[in-house]
Design a protein around this motif. Sequence first.
Motif, PDB file in Angstrom:
ATOM      1  N   GLU A   1       0.796  -1.213   0.000  1.00  0.00           N
ATOM      2  CA  GLU A   1       0.000   0.000   0.000  1.00  0.00           C
ATOM      3  C   GLU A   1       0.834   1.271   0.000  1.00  0.00           C
TER       4      GLU A   1
ATOM      5  N   THR B   1      -3.538   1.108  -3.386  1.00  0.00           N
ATOM      6  CA  THR B   1      -4.570   0.725  -2.433  1.00  0.00           C
ATOM      7  C   THR B   1      -5.827   0.288  -3.171  1.00  0.00           C
TER       8      THR B   1
ATOM      9  N   PRO C   1      -2.063   6.092  -1.641  1.00  0.00           N
ATOM     10  CA  PRO C   1      -0.994   5.235  -1.128  1.00  0.00           C
ATOM     11  C   PRO C   1       0.113   6.047  -0.453  1.00  0.00           C
TER      12      PRO C   1
END
Length: 642
Positions: free
Chosen positions: A323, A327, A335
Amino acid sequence: MKNILSIITRFALAAGSVLMMASCEDYLDKNPESNVNKEDAFKNFNNFQGYIEEIYNCIPDKAKCNWTTSWNLGDDEIQNPHADNRMNHQIDIGNFYAWQTDNYFWFGKSDINSTSQSSFDHGLYGHAWYCISKINTAFANIDEYFIGSQEEKDLLLGQLYFFRAWWHFEMMQFLGGLPYIDHELPTDESPRLVRLSYLECADKAAEDLKKAVELLPLDWDKTTPGKNTIGHNELRINKIVALGYLGKNYLWAASPLMQHGAQTGGTRTYDYSQEYAQLAADAFAEIINLVESGQTNYELAKFEYSNVYDHIKKSDVDFSYSELFFTINRGWLQPGGKEAIFRGPSPAWSATRFNYSRTFGPNNLCAQDNEIHQPTANYVANYGMANGLPLDDPESGFDKNYPFKDRDPRFYHDIIFDGVKYILSDTKGNDLDMIYAGLATGGSMRAVSNASRTGYFCQKLCVHTCQKYDMGMSDDYPPNPHAYIPYMRLADIYLMYAEACAAIGGPKAKSSKCDLTAADAINVLRDRVGAGHVNEKFTGNSFMDEVRRERAVELSFEGFRFNDLQRWLLLTEPKYTVKTSQEFIRVENEDFFKNNDPRNARVSEFREEIILTRKFDSMHYWFPLKREDTYIYAEFEQNPGW
């Protein structure tokens, strides 16, 4: 196209009616009357900050500045022939002038709009000169018009000093020394902007960054103005961001290219400036101390997975390594998390959904523009063994008959290799031969035209399940996606600290401002992923090689490799000018992959084959300047060879 003078004077001519905007994050409300004139624009903190928000808005999104873009220009990536007009391939064939005409390349994108909230409307070069002019106008007027507290004034000045250095630095990485514009230019005469050397520019950038460090807070939420926008301050420039770029500016200045000039042969690749390297190490050390003592909001993301192949994090992990870049199903959360140090605003998450997320796998599964990002085999070889040793070390345990076994854990996160289960859904349509990645020679995913020409796919920046079967057949896949590649993250601070210390004195060298040695800093990152520490046999130049290999792995495909090879004077050297494919014969049948981990698969005839070789000379260490700029007057000289 507009030349440099028209860009940098355009703002000054329109200063009385400059358009100010609130960013997509709504950091601070602005007075709607603040776009009238200088007196209103600079009169108080809210209006002045609204003026600065336009500068934030101009930060380009490297990976989403158009539908299908190139940002990896080093030896790390190749695309399929359908993308030959993109910047990646133009660099491969030596056409560095393409940066000036490729509207899909974030650095030179000319179709720009400083107030637009679309990532498609922002490029580095044009926005840089505009923002630098805007900044200098602010400096020229703050004392006359601004009324507010000293804390407010310091926050405004700190941001201005940072951004003036940042825009110059980003251009310098590609173009070399430039005029460093640190004052408002007159509108009634044509200035003669003499190009400075790289080191002269770096020194000026350092002065601005040091002032930013002194003026900016560690945490905007703890300032009086920042309390008004708690929860919306994470993208703001703070002391850590300024320190990070101060160190980076010094490290780049210390690097072989900047110290010795463009040259072939690679003989000076380990020759750094001790003075600049020490300054860099001290700046990074200050950040590391602040982070590790808990005085900041920054921390390394967790590398803990229940299924690393599919980027499924363990249940107790809130924010994962994946992430940092991508994401899904998190309400379009940008992110980066607490590891990201510097990012621009990213409102155009929809660009993630349609093209970005569909350019990392075979085209018939991703069903979008047939321009596929593929890691080169020569670059994948940087991913060493789980014990921390490089593949070519005689003690590493690497076995060409089991080439995917016991590799650095990041290999399994970042790279799709032969036999990885690629389609998880029960629905496979007519693509049954692609359930398990067919990346051996002649495999189902080895078509040069629309799949992998290298024997690998990349999934570091976008998980392999972003394809029609696992994410759905409609235009809505993947769900709530957001991709963004940070300009700087905490892992890079450890890497740059290790490099600066290594340049000073090898693996045991350290700054007096930090307890970590160069080797310790690398081991922090290896501990994060569960890889072996740097072996003590690596000393001197061999240790620097390990630092560089670690940088290649940890920052893979994030857009830093070209500038690294460039500043190390390795861009022209044979090892780094080839792009290769991984060729081998799959020994196991499909039943093996149904019941076994693909890393344990046996292969035969494992070898690399050259796809292309870049024909570079010393001129290729810098991009050419725009011809219309160099024609203005003799002092604005073109880069050598162009």
